[in-house]
Motif scaffolding. Sequence first.
Motif, PDB file in Angstrom:
ATOM      1  N   GLU A  90      23.393  49.954  37.293  1.00 35.52           N
ATOM      2  CA  GLU A  90      23.885  49.385  38.544  1.00 35.52           C
ATOM      3  C   GLU A  90      22.806  48.558  39.230  1.00 35.52           C
ATOM      4  N   ASN A  91      21.935  47.952  38.474  1.00 37.05           N
ATOM      5  CA  ASN A  91      20.880  47.130  39.051  1.00 37.05           C
ATOM      6  C   ASN A  91      21.448  45.939  39.807  1.00 37.05           C
ATOM      7  N   GLU A  92      22.512  45.349  39.285  1.00 36.15           N
ATOM      8  CA  GLU A  92      23.121  44.207  39.965  1.00 36.15           C
ATOM      9  C   GLU A  92      23.719  44.624  41.304  1.00 36.15           C
ATOM     10  N   LYS A 126      22.565  43.133  44.948  1.00 35.54           N
ATOM     11  CA  LYS A 126      23.535  42.519  45.856  1.00 35.54           C
ATOM     12  C   LYS A 126      23.536  43.235  47.209  1.00 35.54           C
ATOM     13  N   LEU A 127      23.457  44.551  47.165  1.00 34.98           N
ATOM     14  CA  LEU A 127      23.420  45.326  48.399  1.00 34.98           C
ATOM     15  C   LEU A 127      22.157  45.008  49.196  1.00 34.98           C
ATOM     16  N   PHE A 182      20.078  39.740  54.443  1.00 30.91           N
ATOM     17  CA  PHE A 182      20.735  38.635  55.141  1.00 30.91           C
ATOM     18  C   PHE A 182      21.235  39.070  56.519  1.00 30.91           C
ATOM     19  N   THR A 183      21.791  40.266  56.619  1.00 31.67           N
ATOM     20  CA  THR A 183      22.285  40.775  57.899  1.00 31.67           C
ATOM     21  C   THR A 183      21.140  40.965  58.894  1.00 31.67           C
ATOM     22  N   ILE A 184      20.061  41.563  58.443  1.00 33.18           N
ATOM     23  CA  ILE A 184      18.898  41.767  59.322  1.00 33.18           C
ATOM     24  C   ILE A 184      18.318  40.430  59.756  1.00 33.18           C
ATOM     25  N   LEU A 185      18.221  39.479  58.842  1.00 32.86           N
ATOM     26  CA  LEU A 185      17.696  38.150  59.162  1.00 32.86           C
ATOM     27  C   LEU A 185      18.591  37.441  60.170  1.00 32.86           C
TER      28      LEU A 185
END
Length: 88
Positions: free
Chosen positions: A8-10, A14-15, A21-24
Amino acid sequence: MKFEFKTENENYSKLFGKFFFTILSISLIIIFCDVALKIGIISRNFQIVHYCRLLSVEKSKSNFNKLSSLSNLKSRQKIWEFCKAAIK
């Protein structure tokens, strides 16, 4: 017999990307709001000094009204004292 393991590396990348992105995005919104508020305060202070200088040259009712709305002072005497302190 073959065994296949799905990693589940992908999903983790993605997570992590969405979280970053949300924090930024939230950080940029906070910074822009802070800058906008500070620019508003600076603009208001320059307007007050400008109208005080106009008032010292021309004592019109419109200048008193504009200063009254900017400084929340109602008395002409208080506006005069406020302008004397603001111009110094």
